[in-house]
Design an enzyme around this catalytic site. Sequence first.
Site, PDB file in Angstrom:
ATOM      1  N   LYS A  16       2.868  -1.290  -3.398  1.00  0.00           N
ATOM      2  CA  LYS A  16       2.767  -0.333  -4.495  1.00  0.00           C
ATOM      3  C   LYS A  16       2.396  -1.069  -5.771  1.00  0.00           C
ATOM      4  O   LYS A  16       2.965  -2.122  -6.083  1.00  0.00           O
ATOM      5  CB  LYS A  16       4.097   0.405  -4.661  1.00  0.00           C
ATOM      6  CG  LYS A  16       4.087   1.500  -5.724  1.00  0.00           C
ATOM      7  CD  LYS A  16       5.443   2.209  -5.766  1.00  0.00           C
ATOM      8  CE  LYS A  16       5.476   3.334  -6.783  1.00  0.00           C
ATOM      9  NZ  LYS A  16       6.773   4.045  -6.784  1.00  0.00           N
ATOM     10  N   SER A  38       6.641   8.957  -6.284  1.00  0.00           N
ATOM     11  CA  SER A  38       5.490   8.299  -6.880  1.00  0.00           C
ATOM     12  C   SER A  38       4.783   7.330  -5.927  1.00  0.00           C
ATOM     13  O   SER A  38       3.667   6.899  -6.188  1.00  0.00           O
ATOM     14  CB  SER A  38       5.930   7.532  -8.127  1.00  0.00           C
ATOM     15  OG  SER A  38       6.858   6.502  -7.807  1.00  0.00           O
ATOM     16  N   SER A  48      11.239   8.456  -4.842  1.00  0.00           N
ATOM     17  CA  SER A  48       9.820   8.117  -4.770  1.00  0.00           C
ATOM     18  C   SER A  48       9.392   7.386  -3.511  1.00  0.00           C
ATOM     19  O   SER A  48       8.207   7.154  -3.310  1.00  0.00           O
ATOM     20  CB  SER A  48       9.422   7.279  -5.996  1.00  0.00           C
ATOM     21  OG  SER A  48       9.466   8.055  -7.165  1.00  0.00           O
TER      22      SER A  48
END
Length: 490
Positions: free
Chosen positions: A77, A152, A176
């Site tokens: 990420k 996210s 997330s």
Amino acid sequence: MNFNETNITDLHNQLVNGEVSATELTKESFKQIKNTEDDVQAFLTLNEEAALKQAAALDQSGIQDDQILAGIPFATKDMISTKGLRTTAASKILKDFKPIYNATVIENLNHAGSINVGKTNLDEFAMGSSTENSGFKPTKNPWDLTRVPGGSSGGSAAAVAAGDVLAALGTDTGGSIRQPASFNGIVGMKPTYGRVSRWGVIAFASSFDQVGWLTKNVKDNALLMEAISGVDHHDMTSANRPVPHWAANLDQASVKGLKIAVPEEYVSDAIDEDVREVVQAALKHYESLGATIDTVSLPHTKYGVSAYYILASSEASSNLQRYDGIRYGFRADDFKNLEDVYVRTRTEGFGEEVKRRIMLGTFSLSAGFYDAYFNKAAKVRRLIADDFNKVFEDYDVIMGATDASTAFPFGDKITDPTKMYMNDVLTIPVNMAGLPAMSLPAGFSKKDGMPVGLQIIGKPFDEQTIYDAAYAFEQTTDFHKKNAKLGGQD
């Protein structure tokens, strides 16, 4: 090779026996990324040259039996610092930023010999539940390109679901990792707060953020979690506790006699009927395996979203002060004075959702409003933790829906922040209490055919019970074997 059709243990055996090389695996990962990227848009930056160089070095030195993760491609990420590799937090304010150091989790994975193939998309600074808030592009759900992948960590989840990599690192501040795992039909684990170092992770809300994995199956997740867990002298919030061999212990996994609590708030009428049906079927399956199930209440859950967005936004308003156009990152042009540098840089560099949360947090911390908002929210956080503690006096795990719905269409909630915030109502309480939790593939909606996740919540630092419960379910069902349209079978 399709990474959805294999696992870490099988690939490790092939690498040790010389049936496949680390270079071949890495090339296959990039090949699959290039095949799917135009549709899915999961990546912001690829690491092809460095990854292939690392793979070649591993092939030359050889991979030993005890190097279980060596040569295994993974994605990261873009909230996690990678030395010399662009790290943006999906924000224009960091669009060209290249860190001078690796996050601790990256150092640990480098030491294990894992190969980072690139950085995945996210909601800007991890603020969102759909990856529509990225400063660069929206990521699409491999199961249905008209739907969001969640957020996210939507880019990481989509990369795994599309078969680009076996695993991807994510961060979980209010759900997330778990919510996009649910939307993409994969496994997503948020460990206990403090289990994994946050050093080198770009901060959103420091008392909530935690790094975890998105994978195709439970055992891979456990193997990878072992590699990144442990105390770190760089992070004073990391816990000095031994890291169990979660994956090795799975062979003895059993849920016979497991006491499961199901909060009425997690299976209420507020949850879509098709999601409730899948969750109830999963719970009945646990009963058939010998677990006992009782309904309980977490009465302060209804205050979780409100309290979370006050607390997390307050921490964000403090953490994001460093982006001022002076020290690093984007700087606006045509400024008149120092104040103008700050204002123009932040106005042009931050997206609308980030600005919204900065303003909310600054307001909550301001004189005259601190006691009315921030202080009350902190008290609610304690009450939510107490709710969990009370239930765990009598039960081993808590289960329920990960999300109230399946993946929703693009544009469905982005124009209504309150509607979007409520999307995390079932995941936020876990972060408020600092507990470990996983989203596990539990079935598919009869209404739209999209994946549904079962959330398993455990006691502090009891990730083993979560992994055991998830593994027992996975080994007696085949939901994890189903692949997204772009990741394998339809």
